[in-house]
Design an enzyme around this catalytic site. Structure first.
Site, PDB file in Angstrom:
ATOM      1  N   SER A 143       0.878  -1.177   0.000  1.00 38.30           N
ATOM      2  CA  SER A 143       0.000   0.000   0.000  1.00 38.30           C
ATOM      3  C   SER A 143       0.910   1.220   0.000  1.00 38.30           C
ATOM      4  O   SER A 143       2.045   1.154   0.489  1.00 38.30           O
ATOM      5  CB  SER A 143      -0.845   0.002   1.274  1.00 38.30           C
ATOM      6  OG  SER A 143      -1.476   1.262   1.431  1.00 38.30           O
ATOM      7  N   TYR A 156      -1.461  -0.686  10.488  1.00 40.70           N
ATOM      8  CA  TYR A 156      -1.460  -1.069   9.065  1.00 40.70           C
ATOM      9  C   TYR A 156      -0.238  -0.478   8.348  1.00 40.70           C
ATOM     10  O   TYR A 156       0.449  -1.165   7.590  1.00 40.70           O
ATOM     11  CB  TYR A 156      -2.765  -0.561   8.455  1.00 40.70           C
ATOM     12  CG  TYR A 156      -2.994  -0.831   6.984  1.00 40.70           C
ATOM     13  CD1 TYR A 156      -3.514  -2.049   6.558  1.00 40.70           C
ATOM     14  CD2 TYR A 156      -2.758   0.163   6.032  1.00 40.70           C
ATOM     15  CE1 TYR A 156      -3.773  -2.277   5.204  1.00 40.70           C
ATOM     16  CE2 TYR A 156      -3.016  -0.059   4.689  1.00 40.70           C
ATOM     17  CZ  TYR A 156      -3.529  -1.277   4.275  1.00 40.70           C
ATOM     18  OH  TYR A 156      -3.785  -1.490   2.937  1.00 40.70           O
TER      19      TYR A 156
HETATM   20  N1  LIG Z   1      -8.708  -1.075  -1.322  1.00 37.46           N
HETATM   21  C1  LIG Z   1      -7.733  -0.206  -1.186  1.00 37.46           C
HETATM   22  O1  LIG Z   1      -7.940   1.020  -1.275  1.00 37.46           O
HETATM   23  C2  LIG Z   1      -6.336  -0.669  -0.911  1.00 37.46           C
HETATM   24  C3  LIG Z   1      -5.324   0.297  -0.864  1.00 37.46           C
HETATM   25  C4  LIG Z   1      -4.019  -0.102  -0.630  1.00 37.46           C
HETATM   26  C5  LIG Z   1      -3.728  -1.440  -0.455  1.00 37.46           C
HETATM   27  N2  LIG Z   1      -4.714  -2.370  -0.502  1.00 37.46           N
HETATM   28  C6  LIG Z   1      -4.337  -3.767  -0.280  1.00 37.46           C
HETATM   29  O2  LIG Z   1      -4.927  -4.599  -1.239  1.00 37.46           O
HETATM   30  C7  LIG Z   1      -5.056  -5.915  -0.693  1.00 37.46           C
HETATM   31  C8  LIG Z   1      -6.438  -6.444  -0.969  1.00 37.46           C
HETATM   32  O3  LIG Z   1      -7.397  -5.666  -0.280  1.00 37.46           O
HETATM   33  P1  LIG Z   1      -8.819  -5.289  -0.908  1.00 37.46           P
HETATM   34  O4  LIG Z   1      -8.881  -3.832  -0.991  1.00 37.46           O
HETATM   35  O5  LIG Z   1      -9.055  -6.116  -2.120  1.00 37.46           O
HETATM   36  O6  LIG Z   1      -9.808  -5.690   0.287  1.00 37.46           O
HETATM   37  P2  LIG Z   1     -10.593  -7.013   0.613  1.00 37.46           P
HETATM   38  O7  LIG Z   1     -11.066  -6.880   2.014  1.00 37.46           O
HETATM   39  O8  LIG Z   1     -11.595  -7.310  -0.448  1.00 37.46           O
HETATM   40  O9  LIG Z   1      -9.461  -8.157   0.516  1.00 37.46           O
HETATM   41  C9  LIG Z   1      -8.707  -8.633   1.595  1.00 37.46           C
HETATM   42  C10 LIG Z   1      -8.909 -10.146   1.656  1.00 37.46           C
HETATM   43  O10 LIG Z   1      -7.989 -10.687   2.607  1.00 37.46           O
HETATM   44  C11 LIG Z   1      -8.684 -11.687   3.346  1.00 37.46           C
HETATM   45  N3  LIG Z   1      -7.988 -11.897   4.616  1.00 37.46           N
HETATM   46  C12 LIG Z   1      -7.801 -11.006   5.619  1.00 37.46           C
HETATM   47  N4  LIG Z   1      -7.115 -11.577   6.615  1.00 37.46           N
HETATM   48  C13 LIG Z   1      -6.845 -12.850   6.224  1.00 37.46           C
HETATM   49  C14 LIG Z   1      -6.158 -13.949   6.826  1.00 37.46           C
HETATM   50  N5  LIG Z   1      -5.591 -13.855   8.037  1.00 37.46           N
HETATM   51  N6  LIG Z   1      -6.067 -15.118   6.134  1.00 37.46           N
HETATM   52  C15 LIG Z   1      -6.621 -15.235   4.897  1.00 37.46           C
HETATM   53  N7  LIG Z   1      -7.302 -14.239   4.285  1.00 37.46           N
HETATM   54  C16 LIG Z   1      -7.405 -13.067   4.944  1.00 37.46           C
HETATM   55  C17 LIG Z   1     -10.089 -11.116   3.509  1.00 37.46           C
HETATM   56  O11 LIG Z   1     -11.019 -12.126   3.870  1.00 37.46           O
HETATM   57  C18 LIG Z   1     -10.325 -10.518   2.123  1.00 37.46           C
HETATM   58  O12 LIG Z   1     -10.842 -11.520   1.250  1.00 37.46           O
HETATM   59  C19 LIG Z   1      -4.698  -5.799   0.790  1.00 37.46           C
HETATM   60  O13 LIG Z   1      -3.374  -6.217   0.982  1.00 37.46           O
HETATM   61  C20 LIG Z   1      -4.813  -4.315   1.050  1.00 37.46           C
HETATM   62  O14 LIG Z   1      -4.013  -3.894   2.123  1.00 37.46           O
HETATM   63  C21 LIG Z   1      -6.008  -2.015  -0.727  1.00 37.46           C
END
Ligand SMILES: NC(=O)c1ccc[n+]([C@@H]2O[C@H](COP(=O)([O-])OP(=O)(O)OC[C@H]3O[C@@H](n4cnc5c(N)ncnc54)[C@H](O)[C@@H]3O)[C@@H](O)[C@H]2O)c1
Length: 258
Positions: A143, A156
């Site tokens: 991120s 985070y």
């Molecule tokens: N959405 C944003 O704006 C954003 C910005 C920067 C980074 N990210 C990163 O992108 C990645 C995906 O996030 P997203 O936005 O698609 O959200 P999301 O919540 O849809 O995806 C995260 C997934 O991780 C799973 N998860 C969490 N803890 C877990 C564990 N201990 N074991 C197995 N699965 C687990 C959740 O069930 C979920 O399916 C993450 O690493 C997040 O930090 C997202």
């Protein structure tokens, strides 16, 4: 394109959001995708969608913050396909909390998923790659919070910063085995993670004013999951053959501004 034909790709947190978009893209491009997710219902639903587009996905219910569960994940992937070519360390959680009110248990839970989970997945996947002489790829979904400070998310931000160092250090140590490790650093992407306390932060007046109308994000919009998935796929493919240990922002230019 069929860039991943015959390859096994593991996506943690692959049932939703960015992870699922990546799982779909890898499937379309010929990969055998393994979805590792805590939530059985989401995992099975995601697998059904991948089957509908011609994939042969495997769902392994996995809490990546548990080392034993990660070992089980890798064993199931190897039993099924006898190889691991790509690992996408994508699973994470986000919540807002004041630093002074943060608890040790919650802090540990974030580090156990974002840092330790990625460490265990990388270690066991890379070991499987080395044993089979596979020039594999690992992509860590970080991120821009990994290198920029943001209010109410020290847990985070610190964990993503550690993940970035894991990216660089494993890139260095795994290079002699032909394994490449890189990362993507998304900015604001419209997923479940954008919903904080029941409110989608991307739809708030504050977000629209500051990030969109005032162009704090130069491209003046949030990104889509597909725009991140395509960079994950690029870093997993031969098109990025001379990129090692890089963390590529996918943020519409947000992190170049101040
Ligand atoms: N959405 C944003 O704006 C954003 C910005 C920067 C980074 N990210 C990163 O992108 C990645 C995906 O996030 P997203 O936005 O698609 O959200 P999301 O919540 O849809 O995806 C995260 C997934 O991780 C799973 N998860 C969490 N803890 C877990 C564990 N201990 N074991 C197995 N699965 C687990 C959740 O069930 C979920 O399916 C993450 O690493 C997040 O930090 C997202």
């Amino acid at each position: 394109m069929n860039r991943f034909k015959g390859q096994t790709v593991i996506v943690t947190g692959g049932a939703t959001g960015i992870g699922f978009a990546a799982a779909k893209l890898f499937t379309i491009e010929g990969a055998n995708v393994v979805i590792a997710s805590r939530d059985e219902q989401n995992g099975l639903r995601a697998c059904n969608e991948l089957k509908e587009i011609g994939g042969q996905p495997l769902f392994v219910q996995t809490d990546i913050s548990d080392e034993g569960a990660v070992q089980h994940l890798m064993n199931r992937a190897l039993e099924q396909t006898e190889r691991i070519d790509v690992l996408v360390n994508n699973a994470a959680m986000f919540y807002e909390s004041e630093f002074l009110k943060e608890t040790t248990d919650r802090w540990r839970a974030v580090f156990d998923t974002i840092v330790n989970g990625a460490y265990w997945c990388s270690k066991y996947a890379a070991d499987a790659m080395v044993q089979r002489n596979i020039s594999g790829k690992i992509v860590n979904v970080s991120s821009i919070n990994g290198y920029r400070a943001l209010q109410l998310s020290s847990h985070y931000n610190a964990a993503k910063g550690a993940l970035d160092q894991l990216t660089r250090c494993t890139a260095l140590e795994l290079s002699p085995y032909g394994i490449r490790v890189n990362g993507v650093a998304p900015g604001f992407i419209d997923t479940a993670l954008s919903v904080i306390g029941g409110v989608n932060e991307l739809e708030t007046e504050q977000f629209q004013q500051y990030y969109v109308q005032q162009r704090k994000i130069p491209q003046a919009r949030a990104g889509t999951v597909d725009e991140v998935a395509s960079v994950i796929a690029f870093l997993s493919s031969e098109a990025s053959s001379y990129i090692q240990g890089a963390i590529i922002p996918v943020d519409g230019g947000l992190s170049i501004t101040f």
